[in-house]
Structures are given as structure tokens and as C-alpha cells.
Scaffold this active site. Structure first.
Site, PDB file in Angstrom:
ATOM      1  N   LYS A 163      39.796  35.040   5.436  1.00  0.00           N
ATOM      2  CA  LYS A 163      38.858  35.551   6.441  1.00  0.00           C
ATOM      3  C   LYS A 163      39.202  34.970   7.812  1.00  0.00           C
ATOM      4  CE  LYS A 163      35.560  31.913   5.160  1.00  0.00           C
ATOM      5  NZ  LYS A 163      34.299  31.614   4.448  1.00  0.00           N
ATOM      6  N   ARG A 196      21.786  31.087   1.506  1.00  0.00           N
ATOM      7  CA  ARG A 196      22.433  32.043   2.377  1.00  0.00           C
ATOM      8  C   ARG A 196      22.475  33.334   1.562  1.00  0.00           C
ATOM      9  NH1 ARG A 196      28.213  30.294   4.964  1.00  0.00           N
ATOM     10  NH2 ARG A 196      28.979  31.269   3.070  1.00  0.00           N
ATOM     11  N   HIS A 228      28.279  29.603  -4.086  1.00  0.00           N
ATOM     12  CA  HIS A 228      28.950  28.866  -3.000  1.00  0.00           C
ATOM     13  C   HIS A 228      28.243  27.539  -2.792  1.00  0.00           C
ATOM     14  CE1 HIS A 228      31.546  28.355   0.388  1.00  0.00           C
ATOM     15  NE2 HIS A 228      30.639  28.525   1.309  1.00  0.00           N
ATOM     16  N   ARG A 255      38.163  29.326  -4.847  1.00  0.00           N
ATOM     17  CA  ARG A 255      38.335  30.009  -3.550  1.00  0.00           C
ATOM     18  C   ARG A 255      38.852  28.999  -2.539  1.00  0.00           C
ATOM     19  NH1 ARG A 255      33.232  31.183  -5.228  1.00  0.00           N
ATOM     20  NH2 ARG A 255      32.335  29.993  -3.492  1.00  0.00           N
ATOM     21  N   TYR A 296      40.424  23.059  38.551  1.00  0.00           N
ATOM     22  CA  TYR A 296      39.065  23.340  39.041  1.00  0.00           C
ATOM     23  C   TYR A 296      38.203  22.083  39.079  1.00  0.00           C
ATOM     24  CZ  TYR A 296      39.992  28.320  38.143  1.00  0.00           C
ATOM     25  OH  TYR A 296      40.496  29.578  38.135  1.00  0.00           O
ATOM     26  N   CYS A 339      42.094  25.411  32.080  1.00  0.00           N
ATOM     27  CA  CYS A 339      41.671  26.694  32.641  1.00  0.00           C
ATOM     28  C   CYS A 339      41.713  27.766  31.552  1.00  0.00           C
ATOM     29  CB  CYS A 339      42.593  27.108  33.786  1.00  0.00           C
ATOM     30  SG  CYS A 339      42.738  25.870  35.088  1.00  0.00           S
ATOM     31  N   ASP A 374      43.776  30.232  31.227  1.00  0.00           N
ATOM     32  CA  ASP A 374      45.123  30.624  30.814  1.00  0.00           C
ATOM     33  C   ASP A 374      46.183  29.555  31.063  1.00  0.00           C
ATOM     34  OD1 ASP A 374      44.003  33.375  30.630  1.00  0.00           O
ATOM     35  OD2 ASP A 374      43.961  33.145  32.814  1.00  0.00           O
TER      36      ASP A 374
HETATM   37  C1  LIG Z   1      34.701  30.570   3.600  1.00  0.00           C
HETATM   38  C2  LIG Z   1      34.324  30.550   2.182  1.00  0.00           C
HETATM   39  C3  LIG Z   1      35.116  29.852   1.260  1.00  0.00           C
HETATM   40  C4  LIG Z   1      36.261  28.952   1.658  1.00  0.00           C
HETATM   41  O1  LIG Z   1      35.762  27.721   2.109  1.00  0.00           O
HETATM   42  P1  LIG Z   1      36.735  26.509   2.495  1.00  0.00           P
HETATM   43  O2  LIG Z   1      35.837  25.373   2.749  1.00  0.00           O
HETATM   44  O3  LIG Z   1      37.479  26.942   3.709  1.00  0.00           O
HETATM   45  O4  LIG Z   1      37.650  26.331   1.339  1.00  0.00           O
HETATM   46  C5  LIG Z   1      34.794  29.975  -0.087  1.00  0.00           C
HETATM   47  N1  LIG Z   1      33.731  30.728  -0.481  1.00  0.00           N
HETATM   48  C6  LIG Z   1      32.943  31.380   0.387  1.00  0.00           C
HETATM   49  C7  LIG Z   1      31.789  32.177  -0.115  1.00  0.00           C
HETATM   50  C8  LIG Z   1      33.194  31.307   1.737  1.00  0.00           C
HETATM   51  O5  LIG Z   1      32.403  31.951   2.609  1.00  0.00           O
END
Ligand SMILES: *Cc1c(COP(=O)(O)O)cnc(C)c1O
Length: 380
Positions: free
Chosen positions: A28, A127, A156, A212, A256, A303, A305
Site C-alpha cells: 500500500k 478500526r 490487525h 502481512r 527563507y 525549501c 524544491d
Molecule cells: C499496513 C497494514 C499492515 C502492515 O503493517 P506493517 O507494520 O507495515 O507491517 C498489515 N495489516 C494491515 C491491516 C495493515 O493495514
């Protein structure tokens, strides 16, 4: 510059660590700033079984990039996106009866017999997800549908990077109980998965058939207190070249707001990179870059850029290579250095590297791909 060998090594290390469980490569947010299409394909070619993204558009970008591997959308999708997701063979995460009913209608309309979805169970993050007591009904509706197929059940972790894993264990137990309930009801849960990177590092395979892997895929640690597994290393370095050198005299100011003033003669180098590229403005007068293996301090404000750095005691001219974020042996800041200086986490620094920064991908130190503004060019 993204070293794909590092990504491959990170997958290998984690695969050994999880003892045969599948690795779902989380790509992602443009693969945490590393570039989703090249990293996604490369991960699949080197041992990842599936890709995961946050939203349907990210999944479609991977499909447009020619990736045919399984892709799971982790977050809630808008029902208006279901058609595109199913049409592209992308798996949705569902959590409510309404979502399942909507997905079922779309799958039927698309003539699909088993559009695969995963059930997201909410066990403490509060969540996205179905609470354990709701999960059975949602799973029943999926399993009973002619058009949907339950491919997995997952949760999660809220605190897998915390010192105390008691809450994480409770989350695991809540998911295990939920899965047992499904099994007792005659529902095949498919692939059960719980762990993000922190959970993977600390629990290993645990109760899961898959992990994951997000931040760890990129060789970054989920928390300063959690070391990488042996053999893992960061993949990304943010590089630029000196655009111009200039000699300042005592009293001259830079950038700046004139927040930095030379207290003697100093040679400075201008770099064509700024906060719009992902070099955070908060490192103004604090951060440094690496030139010839030495640290060159940032002078004045970053800045949009451009940025000016003090010249280290090496020969620097227009065109000299500079590492802004990367291996500290180059003199550069690490992702964690930037995070610490700016009061955030490495995740936010990595994902903040802007789309306009071209990405080069290396295998064996040879460029194999290039990505710029969403366009990927394969070189081999
Ligand atoms: C982003 C995400 C992960 C990965 O998490 P990390 O801490 O980067 O390994 C795994 N599961 C879900 C649902 C996530 O949103």
C-alpha cells in the site's frame, strides 16, 4: 534508488522465520514510497504469495502494471468500487452484512461464481472489522453465497510493537475463538492471518497461515525498540546530485527567513530536492546529507524544491553524488534519523517520498527498472 536484492533478502529471512507460513507483501501507499508495481512484482517473483493494499485504486494500479498475483484490499472499499475490484480479480475485505449483500449482488451481476473475499475481524484496534460476535453471521452469509468465496479471516494488531504483548495475545485468542466458531458451523475460514511486521518478528508463525509484511519488507523496523531480524536491511536510499556550489562569507544567510548565518567562510552546495520531494521541512538546520562518506549539515530552511548543505571536507562540484536518506556509511541520515528529528515514525518518512521523485531499481547493483510518475519502464 531501491535495492531489490534487499527486498528479496528480507522476504527470505521472514519466510524462514515464519516456518512455512505465506508472506503477504503489503505494498500500500506506493509500497511505502518504494514504488508499488516494481516492488509488488519483485516480491511475488521472490517468494511472496500475495500482495495487499489499502484501497481498490491501489490494487487496480498493480493490475495495470501487469501483476496477476492475488491482491487483497485490506481496508473498507466503497460499494461503488466493488465492480472494478471483482472485474480485476481483486479480493475485498468485508466486515458487515450490508457489505456482503452488496458484494454478492455485484458478483452475481458480473457472473462470478466465487469472487474471493476475506473477513476482517475486529479484536481490539477498534478500526475496521466485524466484532467477533458478529463475525459468524457475516461469514455465514459469505459462505452461503453462490457468488462469493471466503478466502481468509484476519485481524490487525493494535500494539504488537509495544513492550507488553498481553493485549496482542488477547487479540490472537479472540481471532482463534472466532475461527473455531466458524469451523464448528461448518465454514472453511480459508487463510487465517494476524500479524503485521511487529507481530511477525515477535510471534513468528503463531496461529497464522500467512503474515502481512509491510514495513519489514523494506528493511525498516516497526519501532526503534524492535531490531530487524538478522540478514534484513533497508532497500531505499534517497539520492540527488549537487546542482551548484557557492562560497559564503561570514554573515551571509541561507534560504527563507535567514535562519542560518555563516560565522566564517564556508562553501555550501545546492541540492535540487525539497519538502515537495519528501525531505521534511522540519529537518531544516538539523538534518544532514551524505557526501563522499561524510555528513554535510543542512543550512537554513528546506525549501519546496531545493536545499543548501554545508560542504564537507571533500571535493564537491556540480554533479557530485549525494545521499539524503540511506546507509549511514554514506554519511546520510537513516529513515529513523529523519523520523526522530521530525517527531514521527519511519513509516511516515518512507510513504512521504513524493511521486515526482524518479525511482531506480537495482538487482546486483544493475538497474533493472525505472519508475516515474506512475510509469514503469523495465530495463531487462
Ligand atoms: C499496513 C497494514 C499492515 C502492515 O503493517 P506493517 O507494520 O507495515 O507491517 C498489515 N495489516 C494491515 C491491516 C495493515 O493495514
Amino acid at each position: 534508488v531501491v535495492d531489490l536484492d534487499a527486498i528479496h533478502a528480507n522476504i527470505d529471512v521472514v519466510r524462514r522465520h515464519v516456518d512455512g507460513a505465506h508472506v503477504i507483501a503489503v505494498v500500500k501507499a506506493n509500497a511505502y514510497g518504494h514504488g508499488a508495481v516494481v516492488v509488488g512484482r519483485s516480491a511475488i517473483d521472490h517468494g511472496a504469495s500475495m500482495l495487499a493494499v489499502a484501497c481498490v485504486d491501489e490494487a487496480l494500479e498493480l493490475r495495470s502494471g501487469g501483476i496477476s498475483a492475488p491482491i487483497l484490499v485490506l481496508g473498507p472499499a466503497d460499494p461503488a468500487e466493488y465492480v472494478a475490484a471483482f472485474g480485476a480479480g481483486v479480493m475485498l475485505s468485508l466486515a458487515t452484512l450490508e457489505q456482503v449483500a452488496g458484494a454478492e449482488r455485484v458478483a452475481e451481476r458480473c457472473g462470478l461464481n466465487n469472487a474471493t473475499v476475506h473477513l476482517k475481524v475486529e479484536t481490539g484496534m477498534n478500526r475496521y472489522g466485524a466484532r467477533p460476535e458478529e463475525a459468524l453471521d457475516v461469514a455465514r452469509l459469505i459462505a452461503g453465497s453462490e457468488h462469493l468465496h471466503l478466502g481468509g479471516v484476519f485481524t490487525h494488531f493494535a500494539d504488537a510493537d509495544g513492550e507488553d504483548l498481553t493485549f496482542t495475545d488477547q487479540q490472537v485468542q479472540a481471532l482463534v475463538r472466532t475461527v473455531e466458531m466458524l469451523v464448528r458451523a461448518g465454514i472453511d475460514p480459508g487463510t487465517v492471518h494476524t500479524s503485521n511486521t511487529a507481530g511477525t518478528f515477535r510471534l513468528g508463525r503463531g496461529v497464522s497461515q500467512a503474515v502481512r509484511l509491510g514495513i519489514g519488507l523494506y528493511g525498516l523496523s516497526p519501532d526503534p525498540s524492535i531490531p530487524l531480524l538478522p540478514g534484513m536491511r533497508p532497500a531505499l536510499s534517497l539520492r540527488t546530485r549537487v546542482a551548484q556550489v557557492r562560497q559564503l562569507q561570514r554573515g551571509d544567510t541561507v534560504s527563507y527567513g535567514r535562519t542560518w548565518r555563516a560565522d566564517g567562510d564556508e562553501n555550501v552546495a545546492l541540492l535540487p530536492i525539497g519538502y515537495a520531494d519528501g525531505l521534511r521541512r522540519a529537518v531544516s538546520n538539523q538534518g544532514w546529507v551524505g557526501i563522499g562518506g561524510q555528513q554535510a549539515p543542512i543550512r537554513g530552511r528546506v525549501c519546496m524544491d531545493q536545499v543548501v548543505v554545508g560542504r564537507p571536507e571533500v571535493d564537491v562540484r556540480a554533479g557530485t553524488a549525494v545521499t539524503v536518506i540511506g546507509d549511514p556509511s554514506t554519511g546520510a541520515m537513516t529513515m529513523e534519523d529523519v523520523a526522530r528529528l521530525t517527531g514521527t515514525i519511519n513509516y511516515e518518512i518512507a510513504t512521504g517520498i513524493a511521486a515526482r521523485v524518479p525511482r531506480w531499481y537495482l538487482v546486483g547493483e544493475r538497474p533493472v527498472a525505472h519508475a516515474k510518475g506512475g510509469t514503469v519502464r523495465w530495463l531487462s
